[in-house]
Design an enzyme around this catalytic site. Sequence first.
Site, PDB file in Angstrom:
ATOM      1  N   LYS A 112       0.743  -1.010   0.014  1.00  0.00           N
ATOM      2  CA  LYS A 112       0.182  -0.286   0.211  1.00  0.00           C
ATOM      3  C   LYS A 112       0.296   1.372  -0.008  1.00  0.00           C
ATOM      4  O   LYS A 112       2.100   1.414   0.640  1.00  0.00           O
ATOM      5  CB  LYS A 112      -0.851   0.246   1.017  1.00  0.00           C
ATOM      6  CG  LYS A 112      -1.503   1.039   1.291  1.00  0.00           C
ATOM      7  CD  LYS A 112      -3.669   0.017   0.453  1.00  0.00           C
ATOM      8  CE  LYS A 112      -4.894   1.060  -0.162  1.00  0.00           C
ATOM      9  NZ  LYS A 112      -5.703   0.203  -0.199  1.00  0.00           N
ATOM     10  N   VAL A 138     -20.309  -0.268  -7.180  1.00  0.00           N
ATOM     11  CA  VAL A 138     -20.857  -1.389  -6.843  1.00  0.00           C
ATOM     12  C   VAL A 138     -22.101  -1.737  -7.137  1.00  0.00           C
ATOM     13  O   VAL A 138     -22.601  -2.710  -7.301  1.00  0.00           O
ATOM     14  CB  VAL A 138     -20.176  -2.085  -5.897  1.00  0.00           C
ATOM     15  CG1 VAL A 138     -20.228  -3.033  -5.451  1.00  0.00           C
ATOM     16  CG2 VAL A 138     -18.164  -1.327  -6.243  1.00  0.00           C
ATOM     17  N   ALA A 168     -18.490  -3.451   0.719  1.00  0.00           N
ATOM     18  CA  ALA A 168     -17.540  -1.829   1.908  1.00  0.00           C
ATOM     19  C   ALA A 168     -16.138  -2.533   2.524  1.00  0.00           C
ATOM     20  O   ALA A 168     -16.710  -4.244   2.849  1.00  0.00           O
ATOM     21  CB  ALA A 168     -18.696  -1.956   2.539  1.00  0.00           C
TER      22      ALA A 168
HETATM   23  P1  NAD Z   1     -18.858   4.741  -4.054  1.00  0.00           P
HETATM   24  O1  NAD Z   1     -18.869   6.118  -4.146  1.00  0.00           O
HETATM   25  O2  NAD Z   1     -18.977   4.496  -6.069  1.00  0.00           O
HETATM   26  O3  NAD Z   1     -20.493   4.614  -4.271  1.00  0.00           O
HETATM   27  C1  NAD Z   1     -20.814   4.975  -2.576  1.00  0.00           C
HETATM   28  C2  NAD Z   1     -22.126   4.682  -2.258  1.00  0.00           C
HETATM   29  O4  NAD Z   1     -22.732   5.026  -1.119  1.00  0.00           O
HETATM   30  C3  NAD Z   1     -22.881   6.536  -3.240  1.00  0.00           C
HETATM   31  O5  NAD Z   1     -23.749   5.997  -3.665  1.00  0.00           O
HETATM   32  C4  NAD Z   1     -22.986   7.112  -1.583  1.00  0.00           C
HETATM   33  O6  NAD Z   1     -24.130   8.263  -1.532  1.00  0.00           O
HETATM   34  C5  NAD Z   1     -23.435   6.098  -0.656  1.00  0.00           C
HETATM   35  N1  NAD Z   1     -23.435   6.183   0.675  1.00  0.00           N
HETATM   36  C6  NAD Z   1     -21.880   6.319   1.441  1.00  0.00           C
HETATM   37  N2  NAD Z   1     -22.696   6.571   3.161  1.00  0.00           N
HETATM   38  C7  NAD Z   1     -23.863   6.166   2.433  1.00  0.00           C
HETATM   39  C8  NAD Z   1     -24.055   5.084   3.803  1.00  0.00           C
HETATM   40  N3  NAD Z   1     -24.254   6.116   5.292  1.00  0.00           N
HETATM   41  N4  NAD Z   1     -25.880   4.379   3.586  1.00  0.00           N
HETATM   42  C9  NAD Z   1     -26.608   4.068   2.776  1.00  0.00           C
HETATM   43  N5  NAD Z   1     -25.494   4.504   0.829  1.00  0.00           N
HETATM   44  C10 NAD Z   1     -24.244   5.895   1.731  1.00  0.00           C
HETATM   45  O7  NAD Z   1     -18.152   3.656  -4.023  1.00  0.00           O
HETATM   46  P2  NAD Z   1     -18.086   2.389  -4.689  1.00  0.00           P
HETATM   47  O8  NAD Z   1     -17.000   2.149  -5.833  1.00  0.00           O
HETATM   48  O9  NAD Z   1     -19.904   1.621  -5.315  1.00  0.00           O
HETATM   49  O10 NAD Z   1     -18.160   1.211  -3.247  1.00  0.00           O
HETATM   50  C11 NAD Z   1     -18.792   0.990  -2.333  1.00  0.00           C
HETATM   51  C12 NAD Z   1     -17.761   0.149  -1.347  1.00  0.00           C
HETATM   52  O11 NAD Z   1     -17.150  -0.765  -1.894  1.00  0.00           O
HETATM   53  C13 NAD Z   1     -17.165   0.810  -0.534  1.00  0.00           C
HETATM   54  O12 NAD Z   1     -16.779   0.796   0.704  1.00  0.00           O
HETATM   55  C14 NAD Z   1     -15.723  -0.056  -0.790  1.00  0.00           C
HETATM   56  O13 NAD Z   1     -14.722   0.711  -0.223  1.00  0.00           O
HETATM   57  C15 NAD Z   1     -15.919  -0.827  -1.243  1.00  0.00           C
HETATM   58  N6  NAD Z   1     -15.295  -1.854  -2.188  1.00  0.00           N
HETATM   59  C16 NAD Z   1     -15.510  -1.455  -3.888  1.00  0.00           C
HETATM   60  C17 NAD Z   1     -14.510  -1.674  -4.906  1.00  0.00           C
HETATM   61  C18 NAD Z   1     -14.612  -0.949  -6.631  1.00  0.00           C
HETATM   62  O14 NAD Z   1     -14.259  -1.785  -7.269  1.00  0.00           O
HETATM   63  N7  NAD Z   1     -15.263  -0.336  -6.256  1.00  0.00           N
HETATM   64  C19 NAD Z   1     -13.979  -2.879  -4.800  1.00  0.00           C
HETATM   65  C20 NAD Z   1     -13.501  -3.252  -3.010  1.00  0.00           C
HETATM   66  C21 NAD Z   1     -14.187  -2.825  -2.376  1.00  0.00           C
END
Ligand code: NAD
Length: 354
Positions: free
Chosen positions: A81, A187, A263
């Site tokens: 990291k 996601v 998440a």
């Molecule tokens: P993103 O930012 O595209 O979407 C997150 C969504 O969650 C947003 O629409 C936001 O408004 C909403 N949100 C935030 N806090 C909230 C709450 N308390 N209650 C309800 N909704 C809430 O993020 P993403 O890329 O879709 O990733 C989602 C999660 O998955 C994150 O925790 C991320 O670390 C994890 N993750 C993502 C990936 C990836 O490939 N994008 C890979 C591994 C893990």
Amino acid sequence: MSDFQALLETWDGETAVIRRDHETGGWIFICLHSTRRGPAGGGTRMKVYASPAEGLNDAMRLSAAMSRKLAVAGLPFGGGKAVLAVPEIPSGEPRRELLLRYADLVASLGGTYCTSSDMNTDEADLDVIWERTKYVFGRSVATGGSGSPARPTAVGVFHGIRASVAHLDGSDELRGRRILVQGAGGVGSQLAEHLARAGASILVADLDQSRAQAVASRVNGEVVHPDEILHTETDVYSPCAVGGILDTDTASRIRCAVVAGSANNQLAQPEAADVLTARGILYAPDYVINAGGAIGVAGTEQLGWSEDQVNAALAAIGETLRDVYRRSAEQGISTAAAAEAIAEERLSEPGVGQ
Ligand code: NAD
């Protein structure tokens, strides 16, 4: 400096590279926790910290988590990291220059560290880093990369949910199951579509109500207010928004049979996993079920996999979870503890990428 020394003496990783970035007044930390299974892989986090030591601590801690995640995913990578600890998040030319200085540092490691994006960095930043080093994954499609990892992450979570419900009652059929997706972002929105196509009834919650509504309309689902998540009875609760949502209190109140979502760091307290186990709720360890993004981008860009190979590796997330659940049941331990045990075993195997 004594802060750094004290921290490093608590860490079981291999190498920490520390560079003072005079130009921004910040620090660059690259932690290679393990290269036993292959080059250390892990994202680049850009963040303002209260002290440089906090930035180093984040890089140390997150690199160890990457070792576990990539080992359980079966990828020939170790864990790493990088943290760019900056006084303020830069934009424009200063940002580009910082990224190029950082890229030169990554290049100097000769392929022992391979980076992707993380908090406050995206594929455009990876494209800049790519100008100086090939040890990057997750860059844009325009530069020959695989773009956003959200798509393979969602596919991996979909397989994980099917394996989880199958563990409970023997059938991975999703038709008729109620699944609450928290977070209608990159996601969550794609996951909701996969689940709906497989016949599940979808509930969507997002802080941004219009986003929740848009996804719910697409999948013929219902919107749930974020405050109602704990009170809503479902078959599967799929956290795809923020981490830290399960502590011992929420774990004792959530009304579902399975917790399985993308998440990161879902457990705010490790004991929450035991509370879920005691209540008979199946928890899919986050770093096992959300490895699809890493599998997709590393497979495509670093390992030269075909689409079929990537899809097979994403489906294998379901198999890995079945192993986790089997071990948890046989040994009477939480699924989180079972995943840790599998990670430890794989990390002590002879290097697979050497
Ligand atoms: P993103 O930012 O595209 O979407 C997150 C969504 O969650 C947003 O629409 C936001 O408004 C909403 N949100 C935030 N806090 C909230 C709450 N308390 N209650 C309800 N909704 C809430 O993020 P993403 O890329 O879709 O990733 C989602 C999660 O998955 C994150 O925790 C991320 O670390 C994890 N993750 C993502 C990936 C990836 O490939 N994008 C890979 C591994 C893990």
